[in-house]
Design a protein around this motif. Structure first.
Motif, PDB file in Angstrom:
ATOM      1  N   UNK A  17     -70.025 -11.235 -70.043  1.00 56.73           N
ATOM      2  CA  UNK A  17     -70.363 -12.641 -69.787  1.00 56.73           C
ATOM      3  C   UNK A  17     -71.819 -12.787 -69.372  1.00 56.73           C
ATOM      4  N   UNK A  18     -72.263 -11.848 -68.527  1.00 58.24           N
ATOM      5  CA  UNK A  18     -73.669 -11.928 -68.093  1.00 58.24           C
ATOM      6  C   UNK A  18     -74.609 -11.654 -69.261  1.00 58.24           C
ATOM      7  N   UNK A  19     -74.206 -10.754 -70.144  1.00 59.01           N
ATOM      8  CA  UNK A  19     -75.054 -10.482 -71.317  1.00 59.01           C
ATOM      9  C   UNK A  19     -75.148 -11.747 -72.185  1.00 59.01           C
ATOM     10  N   UNK A  20     -74.042 -12.463 -72.268  1.00 59.10           N
ATOM     11  CA  UNK A  20     -74.073 -13.717 -73.029  1.00 59.10           C
ATOM     12  C   UNK A  20     -75.025 -14.713 -72.348  1.00 59.10           C
ATOM     13  N   UNK A  34     -91.411 -19.720 -79.232  1.00 59.44           N
ATOM     14  CA  UNK A  34     -92.173 -18.560 -78.769  1.00 59.44           C
ATOM     15  C   UNK A  34     -91.766 -17.289 -79.507  1.00 59.44           C
ATOM     16  N   UNK A  35     -92.702 -16.358 -79.567  1.00 61.73           N
ATOM     17  CA  UNK A  35     -92.379 -15.012 -80.071  1.00 61.73           C
ATOM     18  C   UNK A  35     -91.849 -14.217 -78.880  1.00 61.73           C
ATOM     19  N   UNK A  36     -90.702 -13.571 -79.070  1.00 58.34           N
ATOM     20  CA  UNK A  36     -90.026 -12.961 -77.920  1.00 58.34           C
ATOM     21  C   UNK A  36     -89.636 -11.513 -78.191  1.00 58.34           C
ATOM     22  N   UNK A  37     -89.881 -10.640 -77.224  1.00 60.54           N
ATOM     23  CA  UNK A  37     -89.284  -9.301 -77.225  1.00 60.54           C
ATOM     24  C   UNK A  37     -88.548  -9.155 -75.896  1.00 60.54           C
ATOM     25  N   UNK A  38     -87.451  -8.427 -75.905  1.00 61.29           N
ATOM     26  CA  UNK A  38     -86.619  -8.311 -74.709  1.00 61.29           C
ATOM     27  C   UNK A  38     -86.510  -6.840 -74.319  1.00 61.29           C
ATOM     28  N   UNK A  39     -86.499  -6.582 -73.017  1.00 64.49           N
ATOM     29  CA  UNK A  39     -86.252  -5.221 -72.519  1.00 64.49           C
ATOM     30  C   UNK A  39     -85.028  -5.286 -71.616  1.00 64.49           C
ATOM     31  N   UNK A  40     -84.096  -4.364 -71.779  1.00 64.50           N
ATOM     32  CA  UNK A  40     -82.902  -4.388 -70.923  1.00 64.50           C
ATOM     33  C   UNK A  40     -82.728  -3.088 -70.140  1.00 64.50           C
ATOM     34  N   UNK A  84     -76.548  -1.458 -73.565  1.00 62.72           N
ATOM     35  CA  UNK A  84     -76.860  -2.875 -73.318  1.00 62.72           C
ATOM     36  C   UNK A  84     -77.786  -3.456 -74.394  1.00 62.72           C
ATOM     37  N   UNK A  85     -78.673  -2.617 -74.949  1.00 66.97           N
ATOM     38  CA  UNK A  85     -79.559  -3.164 -75.991  1.00 66.97           C
ATOM     39  C   UNK A  85     -78.743  -3.564 -77.217  1.00 66.97           C
ATOM     40  N   UNK A  86     -77.760  -2.751 -77.573  1.00 65.91           N
ATOM     41  CA  UNK A  86     -76.897  -3.087 -78.711  1.00 65.91           C
ATOM     42  C   UNK A  86     -76.053  -4.318 -78.433  1.00 65.91           C
ATOM     43  N   UNK A  87     -75.466  -4.374 -77.224  1.00 62.28           N
ATOM     44  CA  UNK A  87     -74.603  -5.515 -76.894  1.00 62.28           C
ATOM     45  C   UNK A  87     -75.384  -6.831 -76.885  1.00 62.28           C
ATOM     46  N   UNK A  88     -76.599  -6.793 -76.327  1.00 60.42           N
ATOM     47  CA  UNK A  88     -77.385  -8.041 -76.294  1.00 60.42           C
ATOM     48  C   UNK A  88     -77.796  -8.450 -77.711  1.00 60.42           C
ATOM     49  N   UNK A 137     -86.388 -10.807 -83.032  1.00 59.91           N
ATOM     50  CA  UNK A 137     -86.381 -10.541 -81.589  1.00 59.91           C
ATOM     51  C   UNK A 137     -85.971  -9.085 -81.382  1.00 59.91           C
ATOM     52  N   UNK A 138     -86.905  -8.288 -80.868  1.00 62.74           N
ATOM     53  CA  UNK A 138     -86.590  -6.886 -80.599  1.00 62.74           C
ATOM     54  C   UNK A 138     -85.914  -6.800 -79.240  1.00 62.74           C
ATOM     55  N   UNK A 139     -84.785  -6.103 -79.169  1.00 66.55           N
ATOM     56  CA  UNK A 139     -84.121  -5.870 -77.880  1.00 66.55           C
ATOM     57  C   UNK A 139     -84.310  -4.386 -77.562  1.00 66.55           C
ATOM     58  N   UNK A 140     -85.252  -4.116 -76.678  1.00 68.01           N
ATOM     59  CA  UNK A 140     -85.691  -2.742 -76.449  1.00 68.01           C
ATOM     60  C   UNK A 140     -84.941  -2.140 -75.262  1.00 68.01           C
ATOM     61  N   UNK A 141     -84.442  -0.927 -75.440  1.00 72.41           N
ATOM     62  CA  UNK A 141     -83.805  -0.206 -74.336  1.00 72.41           C
ATOM     63  C   UNK A 141     -84.897   0.203 -73.345  1.00 72.41           C
TER      64      UNK A 141
END
Ligand code: ADP
Ligand code: ASP
Ligand code: MG
Length: 424
Positions: A17-20, A34-40, A84-88, A137-141
């Motif tokens: 739920x929090x990942x959502x 915006x251009x976005x990259x995410x780190x988890x 978490x990177x895969x789940x997000x 959107x890159x979701x980076x570990x």
């Protein structure tokens, strides 16, 4: 339109739920153009569990005390962020966002060879920028990179903050947002002192001191990188409604900005109080008072990677014998005592004493440079509460005081209040 790196810590991605909910924060920024990259980070508690498994393995195999291969430690503990990177990425895709997960080795985030506490050496941001421009959107570990031995290397506990700031520098982001379970940097840990106040801004140097003196809200190295590469870094909460008014504000998002001191108009004398638990004190009694004695003590400790912090040497009465006291992390006491024992002849001391479970409380503020009497205020306030001081160190912008563990919270609250930091 801006380029933003968004980092989400362990409690922010603690369950599905929090990942959502995190995905909704990301969507807000993507929808704004915006251009976005995410780190988890890994889910909270996960890294501790993985570290525990590695530490327990030698007990099961019967190997020599806690010896294990640091490269395999990294192989194990880096796995939390992979999940978490895969789940997000999946959660973002479900919202119609073109998202893809990236492990440290895939980018790659190049590090040095210090497995378990590696430093980022280089991130080639060009490919990442190209993808961001295409709307990916890159979701980076976080927490992981690729060592020179082509093996996964982790960045030390709390290292996802550093992944995020380093990535922000590499892609020349306009902003790096560190989302966590508090809504900014406070005058002290709000879990210890409910009267702590949220800071609108804090100078890089102060944040660096706060982090290295125990405020784990940011990893020390992330603050160093933000300072060197001038990354506009905000600490903010992932627990607020992602679509609440102001959450998408480009220039003044809710939270705390880490910035140059010139940007801070009303500089207080004291900005914050930090504390570090699990300090230990070691005293060498009746040392020979001669040139080279400090080198004989601290040389072998450094060679054994023991981090010595506060050092106090007494002046000897007759010029022949002295005492030396210093602190090390509690976890290193046994190793330190062994090293000192092995070097007893060379150092030339009579007895060694040690005490664990101590706490270092620190008062931090750039304003101290130009104000006298800041330390005296602390000493007086602690004395009034009957708190005994075991050692003191100072620098231009901080005072650190070593006390007995059970007094930690009282000391933090006392210092917080004596400098007028309590919220009214
Ligand atoms: P994350 O998992 O998001 O990286 P951390 O647990 O590493 O989060 O860091 C956030 C925590 O830092 C907060 O929950 C808070 O208890 C602690 N903290 C310590 N000092 C401070 C401070 N001065 N301001 C804000 N938080 C602080
Ligand atoms: N998961 C890692 C840790 O717990 C890295 C991080 O959270 O920043 O230390
Ligand atoms: Mg953290």
């Amino acid at each position: 339109m801006a380029r933003i790196v968004m980092k989400f810590g362990g409690t922010s991605v603690a369950d599905l739920d929090r990942i959502k909910n995190v995905a909704r924060h990301v969507k807000r920024e993507v929808d704004a153009g915006h251009e976005v990259a995410v780190v988890v980070s890994a889910m909270s508690g996960k890294t501790n569990e993985l570290v525990g498994w590695v530490q327990n393995m030698p007990k099961v195999t019967g190997a020599d005390h806690s010896i294990y291969d640091a490269r395999e430690y990294d192989a194990v503990v880096a796995s939390g962020e992979q999940v978490t990177s895969g789940l997000l990425a999946i959660a973002l895709q479900a919202m119609g966002i073109n998202a893809r997960s990236w492990q440290g080795w895939q980018i790659p985030i190049r590090t040095d060879n210090a497995h378990g506490a590696a430093r980022i050496l280089d991130i080639d941001g060009e490919d990442m920028i190209r993808r961001m421009k295409e709307g990916q959107v890159a979701v980076v570990a976080g927490f992981q990179g690729l060592g020179p031995d082509n093996r996964v290397a982790t960045l030390g506990r709390g290292g996802s903050d550093t992944s995020a700031v380093a990535l922000a520098a590499a892609v020349k982001a306009d902003r790096c947002d560190i989302y966590t379970d508090v809504d900014g940097v406070y005058t002290t840990d709000p879990r210890i002192e409910p009267k702590a106040r949220r800071l609108k801004k804090i100078a890089f140097e102060e944040m660096l001191e706060m982090a290295s003196l125990g405020a784990k809200v940011l990893q020390v190295r992330s603050v160093e990188l933000a300072m060197v590469f001038k990354v506009r870094t905000f600490v903010r909460s992932s627990f607020e409604d992602p679509d609440a008014p102001g959450m998408g504000d480009l220039l003044n998002p809710p939270g705390t900005l880490i910035c140059d001191e010139d940007e801070i108009v009303e500089q207080e004398v004291v900005t914050g109080i930090a504390y570090a638990k699990d300090e230990a004190q070691i005293s060498l009694r009746r040392l020979a008072d001669r040139p080279g004695v400090s080198a004989a003590i601290f040389g072998p400790l450094a060679e054994n990677h023991i981090n010595v912090d506060m050092i106090v040497q007494n002046i000897s009465e007759d010029g022949s014998k002295t005492d030396m006291t210093f602190t090390v992390p509690s976890g290193d006491v046994d190793k330190a005592l062994r090293v000192l024992g092995e070097n007893k002849e060379k150092i030339g001391y009579d007895v060694v004493q040690s005490e664990s479970g101590l706490v270092k409380v620190s008062v931090i503020g750039i304003g101290m440079r130009s104000h006298a009497g800041v330390a005296a205020t602390a000493f007086r306030a602690l004395a009034e509460k009957g708190i005994n001081i075991k050692a003191i160190t100072t620098s231009e912008i901080k005072i650190s005081i070593l006390i007995d563990g059970p007094y930690a919270e009282l000391a933090v609250r006392t210092l917080h209040s004596c400098y007028g930091l309590d919220k009214s």
